[in-house]
Scaffold this motif. Structure first.
Motif, short mmCIF file in Angstrom:
data_model
loop_
_atom_site.label_atom_id
_atom_site.label_comp_id
_atom_site.label_asym_id
_atom_site.label_seq_id
_atom_site.Cartn_x
_atom_site.Cartn_y
_atom_site.Cartn_z
N ILE A 241 -2.94 -5.53 1.35
CA ILE A 241 -3.95 -6.50 1.76
C ILE A 241 -3.77 -6.74 3.25
CG2 ILE A 241 -4.88 -8.82 1.43
CD1 ILE A 241 -5.09 -7.00 -1.05
N VAL A 242 -4.83 -6.46 4.02
CA VAL A 242 -4.79 -6.63 5.48
C VAL A 242 -5.90 -7.62 5.85
CG1 VAL A 242 -4.73 -5.47 7.72
CG2 VAL A 242 -4.03 -4.23 5.65
N PRO A 243 -5.62 -8.92 5.79
CA PRO A 243 -6.67 -9.93 5.96
C PRO A 243 -7.39 -9.80 7.30
CG PRO A 243 -4.63 -10.93 5.17
CD PRO A 243 -4.30 -9.53 5.57
N GLY A 244 -8.72 -9.89 7.24
CA GLY A 244 -9.53 -9.85 8.45
C GLY A 244 -9.85 -8.46 8.95
N TRP A 245 -9.28 -7.43 8.34
CA TRP A 245 -9.52 -6.04 8.75
C TRP A 245 -10.30 -5.31 7.66
CZ3 TRP A 245 -5.95 -2.81 12.24
CH2 TRP A 245 -5.55 -3.58 13.36
N TYR A 246 -11.00 -4.26 8.07
CA TYR A 246 -11.81 -3.50 7.13
C TYR A 246 -10.96 -2.82 6.07
CZ TYR A 246 -15.93 -4.27 10.02
OH TYR A 246 -16.96 -4.86 10.69
N SER A 247 -11.59 -2.52 4.93
CA SER A 247 -10.84 -2.11 3.74
C SER A 247 -10.22 -0.73 3.85
CB SER A 247 -11.75 -2.15 2.52
OG SER A 247 -12.75 -1.15 2.57
N THR A 248 -10.56 0.04 4.87
CA THR A 248 -9.91 1.34 5.02
C THR A 248 -8.40 1.21 5.11
OG1 THR A 248 -9.82 3.37 6.36
CG2 THR A 248 -10.22 1.33 7.54
N TYR A 249 -7.92 0.04 5.56
CA TYR A 249 -6.48 -0.19 5.67
C TYR A 249 -5.87 -0.73 4.38
CZ TYR A 249 -7.15 0.49 10.66
OH TYR A 249 -7.47 1.03 11.88
N TRP A 250 -6.70 -1.15 3.44
CA TRP A 250 -6.21 -1.78 2.22
C TRP A 250 -5.85 -0.71 1.18
CZ3 TRP A 250 -8.19 -7.16 0.66
CH2 TRP A 250 -8.51 -7.93 1.79
N VAL A 251 -4.80 0.02 1.43
CA VAL A 251 -4.45 1.19 0.62
C VAL A 251 -4.23 0.80 -0.84
CG1 VAL A 251 -2.74 3.02 0.28
CG2 VAL A 251 -3.53 2.44 2.59
N LYS A 252 -4.91 1.51 -1.74
CA LYS A 252 -4.83 1.23 -3.18
C LYS A 252 -3.74 2.09 -3.82
CE LYS A 252 -9.25 2.26 -3.53
NZ LYS A 252 -9.60 2.26 -2.09
N MET A 253 -3.26 1.61 -4.99
CA MET A 253 -2.18 2.28 -5.71
C MET A 253 -1.05 2.62 -4.74
SD MET A 253 -4.04 4.77 -8.48
CE MET A 253 -5.14 4.12 -9.74
N LEU A 254 -0.68 1.65 -3.92
CA LEU A 254 0.31 1.86 -2.87
C LEU A 254 1.63 2.36 -3.46
CD1 LEU A 254 1.11 1.44 0.15
CD2 LEU A 254 1.85 -0.87 -0.50
N SER A 255 2.11 3.49 -2.94
CA SER A 255 3.33 4.08 -3.48
C SER A 255 4.34 4.46 -2.41
CB SER A 255 2.99 5.32 -4.30
OG SER A 255 2.34 6.30 -3.48
N ASP A 256 3.92 4.47 -1.15
CA ASP A 256 4.81 4.97 -0.10
C ASP A 256 4.59 4.21 1.20
OD1 ASP A 256 6.58 7.62 0.55
OD2 ASP A 256 5.38 7.06 2.28
N ILE A 257 5.68 3.74 1.79
CA ILE A 257 5.66 3.05 3.08
C ILE A 257 6.64 3.76 4.00
CG2 ILE A 257 6.15 0.90 4.30
CD1 ILE A 257 5.46 -0.61 1.74
N GLU A 258 6.14 4.24 5.14
CA GLU A 258 6.99 4.95 6.09
C GLU A 258 6.95 4.24 7.45
OE1 GLU A 258 7.55 9.41 8.09
OE2 GLU A 258 5.83 8.98 6.81
N VAL A 259 8.11 3.89 7.96
CA VAL A 259 8.22 3.27 9.27
C VAL A 259 8.34 4.36 10.33
CG1 VAL A 259 9.53 1.67 10.72
CG2 VAL A 259 9.31 1.23 8.26
N LEU A 260 7.46 4.30 11.33
CA LEU A 260 7.34 5.37 12.32
C LEU A 260 7.90 4.96 13.67
CD1 LEU A 260 3.61 6.35 11.61
CD2 LEU A 260 5.67 7.32 10.54
N THR A 261 8.40 5.93 14.42
CA THR A 261 8.88 5.69 15.78
C THR A 261 7.90 6.19 16.84
OG1 THR A 261 10.13 7.77 15.71
CG2 THR A 261 11.32 5.75 15.11
N ALA A 262 6.73 6.65 16.40
CA ALA A 262 5.67 7.09 17.29
C ALA A 262 4.34 6.74 16.65
CB ALA A 262 5.77 8.60 17.55
N PRO A 263 3.28 6.63 17.45
CA PRO A 263 1.97 6.33 16.87
C PRO A 263 1.58 7.36 15.81
CG PRO A 263 1.90 6.06 19.25
CD PRO A 263 3.24 6.68 18.93
N ASP A 264 0.87 6.93 14.80
CA ASP A 264 0.45 7.79 13.71
C ASP A 264 -0.58 8.81 14.21
OD1 ASP A 264 -0.27 8.93 11.32
OD2 ASP A 264 -0.79 7.05 10.32
#
Length: 412
Positions: A241-264
């Motif tokens: 849930i990303v309040p105030g942002w469009y739903s493209t960021y609201w990833v469904k069936m979330l299964s993986d979170i990766e912390v990055l050291t460079a822009p995606d």
């Protein structure tokens, strides 16, 4: 009791939660899509009619935009009943058609890895042991109302119903990241779900947020929606849930979170869902070679919901006009209505405030001076002072429509 039912049953002292899903998971069987009737979205181009269907699991009567992947639109009449959209009529939008048809909640794991002190594989029980938060927030497709763009733009020709508002129950993303320990030098967090591409070498649907946004305490991982489990088609068992942002960021069936050291630099951030870096994301139709940025915050919008397009209204000294409004990434300050093409604007009474990311109900009685065709307009001003413009924008993605909308009625 499975962990989701247990969490829902104990997650609030203010209301009783429903326990409806099969113990151990949620599943649906493929169903034929049967058209029940046709609805006219009153789009400027043909075809404007769409089929109505109730054939999708967990869903009531919905406007069918596409079957694979499922694209289901909420009828506008639903938004007149309550500021919170019922789960069984909440819009559905997937990017790939390879969607799990069942989820084993006991076996499900959420992976957290990348630039963290320790990689994690969290069960739902472990995730739900974290402090819980609840928030009302609108989930709106980036291309909501694309069907009204002129000149026409390729893509799903949505009416205004690719949106919904819910009370989301879950845990803070920040708390999940803190369990893993974010390393110095982290700049972004990427999210992935269980849906998969249907053709070889197609890009998996992944989205990312800057590290400070991901850790702002508002972004959450939800398991509850309007006092129930998430419907499978809306992301069960958990979604971002990303309040105030469009739903493209609201990833469904979330299964993986990766912390990055460079822009995606993956496709869905580097290439897709980009909008012009211009005021209002607006360019001249057909324009090219303009700078772009990833779509992000929503803009203020409002709709008349109690009067259908083309509806007949009996003449009287005044008519009741009501609807919903949203402030984008802030609250709603005021809503005004016009029945003379925007020359004169009348104040409305705002309903209860459920938080700055929620729909806000508005109502008014507006005097009528004549019979015949009447354009009914509504205009929202956000708490940040942003007012809906009269002129529609245009961009090649058909994103971020936010102009004053008109409902045409006939007074007789």
């Amino acid at each position: 009791m499975d962990p989701l039912n247990l969490a829902l049953a104990s997650g609030s002292t203010r209301r009783r939660f429903l326990e409806r899903a099969v113990v151990g998971g949620v599943a649906f069987a493929a169903s034929p899509v049967v058209a029940q009737s046709l609805v006219d979205l009153h789009l400027p181009g043909d075809p404007s009619q769409r089929s109505m269907t109730s054939a999708f699991p967990g869903k009531g009567s919905m406007i069918l935009q596409r079957t694979r992947p499922p694209l289901l639109e909420t009828p506008m009449a639903v938004f007149d009943k309550d500021v919170f959209t019922p789960n069984d009529q909440f819009f559905v939008r997937w990017h790939w058609a390879d969607i799990p048809t069942s989820i084993d909640v006991a076996a499900f794991r959420l992976a957290i890895h990348g630039a963290v002190n320790r990689s994690l594989s969290l069960s739902l029980a472990e995730l739900l042991s974290l402090p819980r938060v609840e928030m009302a927030a609108i989930n709106q497709c980036s291309g909501n109302s694309r069907g009204f763009f002129q000149p026409r733009i390729p893509g799903a020709q949505w009416g205004h119903g690719a949106m919904g508002n819910a009370r989301w129950l879950g845990v803070r993303l920040r708390d999940v990241l803190d369990l893993a320990g974010v390393k110095p030098g982290a700049v972004a967090v990427r999210f992935n779900g269980l849906d998969q591409p249907v053709v070889p070498d197609a890009p998996d649907f992944e989205k990312s947020l800057d590290i400070d946004h991901a850790r702002d305490g508002e972004v959450m991982i939800a398991f509850g929606m309007n006092d129930q489990k998430l419907p499978l088609l809306n992301g069960f068992p958990i979604r971002l849930i990303v309040p105030g942002w469009y739903s493209t960021y609201w990833v469904k069936m979330l299964s993986d979170i990766e912390v990055l050291t460079a822009p995606d630099d993956h496709f869905w951030m580097a290439k897709a869902y980009k909008v012009p870096a211009t005021p209002g994301a607006d360019v001249v139709p057909g324009g090219k070679d303009f700078p772009t940025v990833p779509i992000s915050k929503m803009v203020p919008r409002s709709w008349v919901t109690n009067l259908p397009e083309g509806g007949q209204v009996a003449f009287g000294p005044a008519i009741a006009v009501g609807g919903i409004a949203m402030g984008g990434d802030t609250g709603v300050k005021q809503v005004e209505v016009s029945v003379d093409g925007g020359q004169t604007w009348h104040p409305t009474a705002l309903g209860p405030d459920h938080g700055k990311y929620s729909f806000r109900r508005w109502d008014a009685h507006v005097a009528l001076a004549q019979r015949g065709p009447i354009p009914v307009m509504s205009r929202c001003a956000s708490s940040a002072g942003v007012i809906q413009p009269m002129r529609p924008i245009w961009n090649p993605g058909g994103f971020m429509r936010g102009n004053v909308e008109t409902t045409n009625i006939v007074v007789g």
